[in-house]
Design a protein around this motif. Structure first.
Motif, PDB file in Angstrom:
ATOM      1  N   LYS A  64      -3.275   2.930  -3.233  1.00 36.09           N
ATOM      2  CA  LYS A  64      -4.882   3.690  -3.096  1.00 36.09           C
ATOM      3  C   LYS A  64      -6.456   3.526  -2.661  1.00 36.09           C
ATOM      4  O   LYS A  64      -6.676   2.608  -2.960  1.00 36.09           O
ATOM      5  N   PRO A  65      -5.923   3.875  -1.451  1.00 33.50           N
ATOM      6  CA  PRO A  65      -7.568   3.588  -0.831  1.00 33.50           C
ATOM      7  C   PRO A  65      -8.842   4.369  -1.798  1.00 33.50           C
ATOM      8  O   PRO A  65      -8.774   5.312  -2.748  1.00 33.50           O
ATOM      9  N   VAL A  66      -9.336   3.224  -2.628  1.00 30.33           N
ATOM     10  CA  VAL A  66     -11.181   3.595  -2.861  1.00 30.33           C
ATOM     11  C   VAL A  66     -11.432   3.802  -1.912  1.00 30.33           C
ATOM     12  O   VAL A  66     -12.908   4.636  -2.269  1.00 30.33           O
ATOM     13  N   GLU A  67     -11.847   3.070  -0.695  1.00 29.13           N
ATOM     14  CA  GLU A  67     -12.781   3.170  -0.075  1.00 29.13           C
ATOM     15  C   GLU A  67     -12.541   2.483   1.395  1.00 29.13           C
ATOM     16  O   GLU A  67     -11.931   1.059   1.636  1.00 29.13           O
ATOM     17  N   ILE A  68     -12.740   3.280   2.993  1.00 31.39           N
ATOM     18  CA  ILE A  68     -12.398   2.862   3.596  1.00 31.39           C
ATOM     19  C   ILE A  68     -13.493   3.025   4.662  1.00 31.39           C
ATOM     20  O   ILE A  68     -14.351   4.571   4.593  1.00 31.39           O
ATOM     21  N   TYR A  69     -13.984   1.984   5.474  1.00 33.31           N
ATOM     22  CA  TYR A  69     -14.831   1.995   6.757  1.00 33.31           C
ATOM     23  C   TYR A  69     -14.482   1.861   7.732  1.00 33.31           C
ATOM     24  O   TYR A  69     -13.646   0.868   8.372  1.00 33.31           O
ATOM     25  N   GLU A  70     -14.815   2.542   9.039  1.00 34.66           N
ATOM     26  CA  GLU A  70     -14.428   2.367  10.217  1.00 34.66           C
ATOM     27  C   GLU A  70     -15.812   2.272  11.224  1.00 34.66           C
ATOM     28  O   GLU A  70     -16.424   3.176  10.819  1.00 34.66           O
ATOM     29  N   GLY A  71     -15.792   1.403  11.728  1.00 33.45           N
ATOM     30  CA  GLY A  71     -16.836   1.699  12.775  1.00 33.45           C
ATOM     31  C   GLY A  71     -16.180   0.836  14.340  1.00 33.45           C
ATOM     32  O   GLY A  71     -15.558   1.291  13.948  1.00 33.45           O
ATOM     33  N   GLY A  72     -17.689   0.894  15.001  1.00 33.20           N
ATOM     34  CA  GLY A  72     -16.679   1.094  15.727  1.00 33.20           C
ATOM     35  C   GLY A  72     -15.519  -0.558  16.419  1.00 33.20           C
ATOM     36  O   GLY A  72     -14.981   0.028  17.753  1.00 33.20           O
ATOM     37  N   LEU A  79      -8.474  -1.144  -1.026  1.00 31.81           N
ATOM     38  CA  LEU A  79      -7.522  -0.369  -2.384  1.00 31.81           C
ATOM     39  C   LEU A  79      -7.324  -1.200  -3.440  1.00 31.81           C
ATOM     40  O   LEU A  79      -6.864  -1.884  -3.423  1.00 31.81           O
ATOM     41  N   ARG A  80      -6.803  -0.306  -4.092  1.00 35.58           N
ATOM     42  CA  ARG A  80      -7.152  -0.183  -6.182  1.00 35.58           C
ATOM     43  C   ARG A  80      -5.061  -0.697  -5.820  1.00 35.58           C
ATOM     44  O   ARG A  80      -3.972   0.454  -5.282  1.00 35.58           O
ATOM     45  N   VAL A  81      -4.502  -1.930  -6.262  1.00 36.12           N
ATOM     46  CA  VAL A  81      -3.667  -2.017  -6.027  1.00 36.12           C
ATOM     47  C   VAL A  81      -2.712  -1.691  -7.509  1.00 36.12           C
ATOM     48  O   VAL A  81      -3.456  -2.675  -8.113  1.00 36.12           O
ATOM     49  N   ASP A  82      -1.162  -1.413  -7.928  1.00 29.63           N
ATOM     50  CA  ASP A  82      -0.237  -1.875  -9.143  1.00 29.63           C
ATOM     51  C   ASP A  82       0.449  -2.551  -8.852  1.00 29.63           C
ATOM     52  O   ASP A  82       1.415  -1.874  -7.401  1.00 29.63           O
ATOM     53  N   TYR A  83       0.645  -3.929  -8.833  1.00 29.07           N
ATOM     54  CA  TYR A  83       1.355  -4.545  -8.101  1.00 29.07           C
ATOM     55  C   TYR A  83       2.460  -4.784  -9.769  1.00 29.07           C
ATOM     56  O   TYR A  83       2.310  -5.313 -10.325  1.00 29.07           O
ATOM     57  N   SER A  84       4.059  -4.453  -9.946  1.00 29.96           N
ATOM     58  CA  SER A  84       4.347  -4.802 -10.557  1.00 29.96           C
ATOM     59  C   SER A  84       5.745  -5.317 -10.154  1.00 29.96           C
ATOM     60  O   SER A  84       6.255  -5.682  -9.241  1.00 29.96           O
ATOM     61  N   GLU A  85       6.372  -6.291 -10.906  1.00 30.27           N
ATOM     62  CA  GLU A  85       7.301  -7.657 -11.128  1.00 30.27           C
ATOM     63  C   GLU A  85       8.019  -7.901 -12.097  1.00 30.27           C
ATOM     64  O   GLU A  85       7.114  -8.299 -13.416  1.00 30.27           O
ATOM     65  N   GLY A  86       9.129  -7.589 -12.191  1.00 36.48           N
ATOM     66  CA  GLY A  86      10.285  -7.897 -13.705  1.00 36.48           C
ATOM     67  C   GLY A  86       9.304  -7.054 -15.007  1.00 36.48           C
ATOM     68  O   GLY A  86       9.445  -8.141 -16.085  1.00 36.48           O
ATOM     69  N   GLY A  87       8.945  -6.411 -14.561  1.00 37.85           N
ATOM     70  CA  GLY A  87       8.826  -5.349 -15.508  1.00 37.85           C
ATOM     71  C   GLY A  87       7.031  -5.396 -15.974  1.00 37.85           C
ATOM     72  O   GLY A  87       6.557  -4.904 -16.810  1.00 37.85           O
ATOM     73  N   ALA A  88       6.371  -7.151 -15.333  1.00 37.85           N
ATOM     74  CA  ALA A  88       4.806  -6.702 -15.950  1.00 37.85           C
ATOM     75  C   ALA A  88       4.605  -5.912 -14.821  1.00 37.85           C
ATOM     76  O   ALA A  88       4.380  -6.350 -13.144  1.00 37.85           O
ATOM     77  N   THR A  89       3.017  -5.533 -14.534  1.00 42.82           N
ATOM     78  CA  THR A  89       2.242  -4.928 -14.221  1.00 42.82           C
ATOM     79  C   THR A  89       1.043  -5.166 -13.893  1.00 42.82           C
ATOM     80  O   THR A  89       0.373  -5.668 -14.756  1.00 42.82           O
ATOM     81  N   THR A  90       0.548  -6.165 -12.571  1.00 42.82           N
ATOM     82  CA  THR A  90      -1.496  -6.498 -12.035  1.00 42.82           C
ATOM     83  C   THR A  90      -1.585  -5.362 -11.589  1.00 42.82           C
ATOM     84  O   THR A  90      -1.010  -4.924 -10.757  1.00 42.82           O
ATOM     85  N   THR A  95      -8.880  -6.218  -0.263  1.00 43.05           N
ATOM     86  CA  THR A  95      -9.300  -5.578   0.650  1.00 43.05           C
ATOM     87  C   THR A  95      -9.343  -6.373   2.460  1.00 43.05           C
ATOM     88  O   THR A  95      -8.718  -7.624   2.179  1.00 43.05           O
ATOM     89  N   LEU A  96      -8.911  -5.139   3.033  1.00 43.48           N
ATOM     90  CA  LEU A  96      -8.679  -5.440   3.851  1.00 43.48           C
ATOM     91  C   LEU A  96      -9.092  -5.575   5.344  1.00 43.48           C
ATOM     92  O   LEU A  96     -10.007  -4.182   5.281  1.00 43.48           O
ATOM     93  N   VAL A  97      -9.371  -5.851   6.331  1.00 51.54           N
ATOM     94  CA  VAL A  97     -10.367  -6.006   7.304  1.00 51.54           C
ATOM     95  C   VAL A  97      -9.878  -6.376   8.405  1.00 51.54           C
ATOM     96  O   VAL A  97      -8.874  -7.204   8.812  1.00 51.54           O
ATOM     97  N   PHE A  98      -9.923  -5.107   9.891  1.00 50.07           N
ATOM     98  CA  PHE A  98      -8.956  -5.407  10.490  1.00 50.07           C
ATOM     99  C   PHE A  98     -10.126  -5.088  11.370  1.00 50.07           C
ATOM    100  O   PHE A  98     -11.835  -4.508  11.807  1.00 50.07           O
ATOM    101  N   GLU A  99     -10.571  -5.479  12.991  1.00 47.07           N
ATOM    102  CA  GLU A  99     -10.611  -5.946  14.110  1.00 47.07           C
ATOM    103  C   GLU A  99     -10.296  -4.763  15.084  1.00 47.07           C
ATOM    104  O   GLU A  99      -9.470  -5.236  15.649  1.00 47.07           O
ATOM    105  N   ARG A 100     -10.814  -4.775  16.238  1.00 52.72           N
ATOM    106  CA  ARG A 100     -10.533  -4.049  17.419  1.00 52.72           C
ATOM    107  C   ARG A 100     -10.486  -4.595  17.667  1.00 52.72           C
ATOM    108  O   ARG A 100     -11.281  -5.619  18.929  1.00 52.72           O
ATOM    109  N   ALA A 101      -9.384  -5.005  18.980  1.00 52.52           N
ATOM    110  CA  ALA A 101      -8.684  -6.498  20.164  1.00 52.52           C
ATOM    111  C   ALA A 101      -9.179  -5.355  21.429  1.00 52.52           C
ATOM    112  O   ALA A 101      -7.462  -4.973  21.299  1.00 52.52           O
ATOM    113  N   GLY A 102      -9.377  -4.977  21.875  1.00 51.79           N
ATOM    114  CA  GLY A 102      -8.536  -3.881  23.214  1.00 51.79           C
ATOM    115  C   GLY A 102      -8.890  -2.768  22.812  1.00 51.79           C
ATOM    116  O   GLY A 102      -9.338  -2.165  22.028  1.00 51.79           O
TER     117      GLY A 102
END
Length: 117
Positions: A64-72, A79-90, A95-102
């Motif tokens: 679920k997005p918490v904060e999104i920033y977009e510059g030039g 993102l707030r994440v809930d990861y479930s594996e084999g009945g246990a949730t973490t 945080t994902l950073v993207f850069e414009r390439a062309g």
């Protein structure tokens, strides 16, 4: 494709466990920091880490997005994440950073940070 479309494609690739779709959104020299604190600095290492994760069948990830920033030339998604594996949730943040390439946006950093409680 704009930043938000690329972010959506990255997250959809994770949901569908589509390694080719995911790899298409990643720069050649990304920085990947795993929840365990491991550091990877190449696209090949990133893809291999995700290949092993995608091969596992008993997990789900909800983001679920918490904060999104977009510059030039830089886009950041926390993102707030809930990861479930084999009945246990973490819970944590991804945080994902993207850069414009062309005309495209590529993921240059991914950091997973687990939270307490």
């Amino acid at each position: 494709m704009n930043f938000r479309e690329t972010l959506g494609r990255f997250l959809l690739a994770m949901e569908k466990r589509d390694l080719d779709m995911l790899a298409a959104t990643v720069a050649d020299t990304p920085i990947l920091i795993t929840p365990e604190g491991d550091l990877h600095r190449t696209k090949g290492a990133f893809v291999e880490a995700y290949r092993g994760w995608f091969a596992m069948q008993n997990w789900t990830l909800h983001a679920k997005p918490v904060e999104i920033y977009e510059g030039g030339s830089l886009g950041i998604a926390v993102l707030r994440v809930d990861y479930s594996e084999g009945g246990a949730t973490t819970r944590g943040y991804l945080t994902l950073v993207f850069e414009r390439a062309g005309d495209e946006w590529l993921m240059v950093q991914s950091q997973s940070t687990p939270t307490r409680g």
